[in-house]
Structure formats: structure tokens, C-alpha cells
Design an enzyme around this catalytic site. Sequence first.
Site, PDB file in Angstrom:
ATOM      1  N   HIS A  17       0.847  -1.203   0.000  1.00 31.89           N
ATOM      2  CA  HIS A  17       0.000   0.000   0.000  1.00 31.89           C
ATOM      3  C   HIS A  17       0.881   1.252   0.000  1.00 31.89           C
ATOM      4  O   HIS A  17       0.602   2.212  -0.718  1.00 31.89           O
ATOM      5  CB  HIS A  17      -0.870   0.062   1.269  1.00 31.89           C
ATOM      6  CG  HIS A  17      -1.944  -0.979   1.350  1.00 31.89           C
ATOM      7  ND1 HIS A  17      -2.108  -1.795   2.446  1.00 31.89           N
ATOM      8  CD2 HIS A  17      -2.930  -1.316   0.480  1.00 31.89           C
ATOM      9  CE1 HIS A  17      -3.150  -2.586   2.257  1.00 31.89           C
ATOM     10  NE2 HIS A  17      -3.657  -2.330   1.057  1.00 31.89           N
ATOM     11  N   ARG A  90      -1.762  -5.804  -8.669  1.00 33.94           N
ATOM     12  CA  ARG A  90      -0.646  -6.721  -8.392  1.00 33.94           C
ATOM     13  C   ARG A  90      -0.487  -7.756  -9.492  1.00 33.94           C
ATOM     14  O   ARG A  90       0.546  -7.866 -10.124  1.00 33.94           O
ATOM     15  CB  ARG A  90      -0.882  -7.449  -7.052  1.00 33.94           C
ATOM     16  CG  ARG A  90      -0.697  -6.563  -5.839  1.00 33.94           C
ATOM     17  CD  ARG A  90      -1.211  -7.214  -4.599  1.00 33.94           C
ATOM     18  NE  ARG A  90      -2.629  -7.519  -4.742  1.00 33.94           N
ATOM     19  CZ  ARG A  90      -3.441  -7.847  -3.764  1.00 33.94           C
ATOM     20  NH1 ARG A  90      -2.959  -7.968  -2.554  1.00 33.94           N
ATOM     21  NH2 ARG A  90      -4.707  -8.093  -3.970  1.00 33.94           N
ATOM     22  N   SER A 128      -2.935  -7.666   2.769  1.00 32.01           N
ATOM     23  CA  SER A 128      -3.208  -7.550   4.210  1.00 32.01           C
ATOM     24  C   SER A 128      -3.634  -8.913   4.763  1.00 32.01           C
ATOM     25  O   SER A 128      -3.231  -9.285   5.871  1.00 32.01           O
ATOM     26  CB  SER A 128      -4.334  -6.539   4.462  1.00 32.01           C
ATOM     27  OG  SER A 128      -3.946  -5.263   4.039  1.00 32.01           O
TER      28      SER A 128
END
Length: 164
Positions: A17, A90, A128
Site C-alpha cells: 500500500h 498486483r 493484508s
Amino acid sequence: MTRALVPGSFDPVTNGHLDIIGRAATLFEDVIVAVAHNASKTPLFTIEERVEMLVEVCSPWPNVSIGTFDGLLVHFALEKGVTVIVRGLRAVSDFEYELQMALMNRRLSDKVETVFLMTGAEHSYLSSSIVKEIARLGGSVEGLVPNCVEQRLQQKVTDARDRR
Ligand code: PNS
């Protein structure tokens, strides 16, 4: 002045991030990191904790501020005078979900454009969720999240263990 929004759950913020936020901060004059309340997910960190961590780790960028939103992202964007939503990509697996969100957001408002930044290769496998799983199972998350986040994750794991 172009004001951009970097939205997400940030549960917790990762180095992936930060890579996107930092690059957005060099591309746009003003950047708001928007933390979603996300009623449909059960976050590990409260919204206050997620904001606290973001405030700390985004302090090097004077043009980055942190906000929270509930409801539609485009409503928050329009309210804040934002014209660009920045999302990190990603892998190919992200594409379908991101395309759906970008197209739906454009349908909701054509005043807000979504732009994608390709994540740094070193962060392409990072999320995450995986960071939380590693921490929960006793692995090291060093280098995957900022130090302050690593400490808070350890604390959550210890607290959960103590409650058992
Ligand atoms: O980090 P995440 O969980 O991938 O972020 C997803 C987020 C919070 C950006 C997305 O779920 C969102 O925008 N939620 C707000 C609700 C909304 O606007 N939904 C319509 C867009 S398709």
C-alpha cells in the site's frame, strides 16, 4: 490542482500500500487515503487503529492526508472534490475485480476517473490478508509491513492468545 484518492480497507496497511500511496503522492498535488468502514467485512483492526497506523506511516508525505468513509466511494470522492481514484494492481487475478469496480464507479459518476499503478514486483504477492495469517500463525512479517504495524500485529496475536 488534481486531488486523488487511494481507497482501501487497510487492515492493516502494508508496504505494498505504501508503495502505491508514495507514488500517488509524487503524481498528484493532493492525496487522500480513504479508509473504508466496510460493514461487510470483519476487520482485525478498528477503523481508529487503521487510521492511526496510516497517519504515522504517511507522515513523510506532506500532501497525503487520511480520511474515512462509509457508503459509496464515489460519493466520498465527489464530496471531497476528488477527480482521480488510484488503485494498485498486483497480478492478473486483481484485474477482474478492479475492472468491475472501476466500471461501476464510472457508471455512478463520470466525474471521477480510476487510474491503476502496477505494484512494485517485490510487493506483487503481498496482501493484508496474507500478512494477518502469517502473524496469526507465528511467522515473521518483517519487511512486509512498517515496523509500527508489525508491533501492533504482534500485540493482536498476543491478546488473542491470552483470551483463549
Ligand atoms: O482494500 P480493498 O478491500 O480492496 O478496498 C475495496 C474498497 C474499499 C475500495 C471497495 O470495496 C469500495 O470502494 N467500497 C465502498 C463501496 C462502494 O463504493 N461500492 C461500489 C464500488 S464497486
